[in-house]
Motif scaffolding. Structure first.
Motif, short mmCIF file in Angstrom:
data_model
loop_
_atom_site.label_atom_id
_atom_site.label_comp_id
_atom_site.label_asym_id
_atom_site.label_seq_id
_atom_site.Cartn_x
_atom_site.Cartn_y
_atom_site.Cartn_z
N HIS A 75 28.83 23.80 25.55
CA HIS A 75 28.93 25.13 24.95
C HIS A 75 28.01 25.52 23.76
O HIS A 75 28.60 25.50 22.71
CB HIS A 75 30.37 25.53 24.55
N LYS A 77 24.27 26.99 21.87
CA LYS A 77 22.91 27.67 21.91
C LYS A 77 21.88 26.63 21.22
O LYS A 77 22.31 26.34 20.13
CB LYS A 77 23.08 28.96 21.50
N GLU A 78 20.96 26.43 22.04
CA GLU A 78 19.76 25.81 21.39
C GLU A 78 18.86 26.58 20.38
O GLU A 78 18.40 27.44 20.78
CB GLU A 78 19.02 25.04 22.59
N GLN A 79 18.70 25.78 19.20
CA GLN A 79 18.11 26.75 18.37
C GLN A 79 16.56 26.34 18.33
O GLN A 79 16.26 25.32 19.22
CB GLN A 79 18.42 26.15 16.91
N TRP A 84 21.46 21.73 18.71
CA TRP A 84 22.66 22.46 19.52
C TRP A 84 23.69 22.82 18.90
O TRP A 84 24.51 22.04 18.41
CB TRP A 84 23.08 21.56 20.72
N THR A 87 28.67 27.71 20.49
CA THR A 87 28.63 29.09 20.84
C THR A 87 29.95 29.77 20.54
O THR A 87 30.20 30.75 20.25
CB THR A 87 28.42 29.35 22.34
#
Length: 195
Positions: A75, A77-79, A84, A87
């Protein structure tokens, strides 16, 4: 100590004892699901890595310490820099990280039992203060802390118990505000303005 704090102490202690005694059974029978393992994994990363980059934690399977279902769908969001990040809101992971450092999932469960007992004591005090009778607080405590939803949420790793504690404590503070600060009071400065 004030009379109300003195009276709420046994309520807190009894609730903490009840919740604490249920922890081994809950940990044996209830498996963590939903967002719970992700909050714990972020706490794990804070404790062991000192960061919130969960990439290595998901890849290394660090969740296996507390999540028995094998694969855990990230869970995150890759920056742009490759990190990682969770979320979900990270406040809960920060709040439980010290407890996780002391005892893993068991430490977090004990933390929630403590927070749930504080919330139960706040329920008792609110009932007493609003109802004007100690037995009103006792009835509120019994009916709220030993039934759903609190008796369920206290054993789950979600922000509701901590949020409820903050809201209930704040409500008690607002209700005890002197009348000149209470906007609904007849003695508030703006109550003398007539239209």
């Amino acid at each position: 100590l004030s009379r109300s704090v003195f009276a709420a102490t046994p309520v807190f202690m009894l609730t903490w004892l009840i919740y604490g005694q249920a922890i081994p059974y809950v940990m044996y029978t209830w498996k963590i699901t939903g967002d719970e393992p992700h909050y714990l994994l972020a706490a794990h990363s804070l404790v062991h890595d000192g960061d919130l980059d969960l990439k290595n934690n998901y890849i290394n399977g660090d969740h296996r310490e507390f999540y028995s279902f094998g694969f855990l769908d990230p869970h995150v969001k890759e920056q742009p820099d490759g990190k990682w990040l969770l979320t979900h809101d990270i406040g809960l992971s920060f709040a439980v990280a010290p407890a996780y450092a002391l005892g893993g999932r068991l430490g977090v469960m004990r933390f929630f039992a403590f927070a749930g007992a504080l919330l139960a004591a706040q329920m008792f005090l609110l009932g007493w203060e609003v109802g004007g009778k100690w037995w009103a607080g006792l009835l509120g405590w019994l009916s709220m802390s030993l039934s759903a939803p609190l008796s369920l949420y206290v054993f789950q790793i979600y922000p509701e118990v901590l949020g409820g504690l903050v809201v209930l404590w704040s409500t008690r503070r607002i209700l005890s505000t002197p009348s000149w600060l209470n906007p609904t009071s007849d003695s508030a400065p703006w109550s003398t303005v007539h239209s």
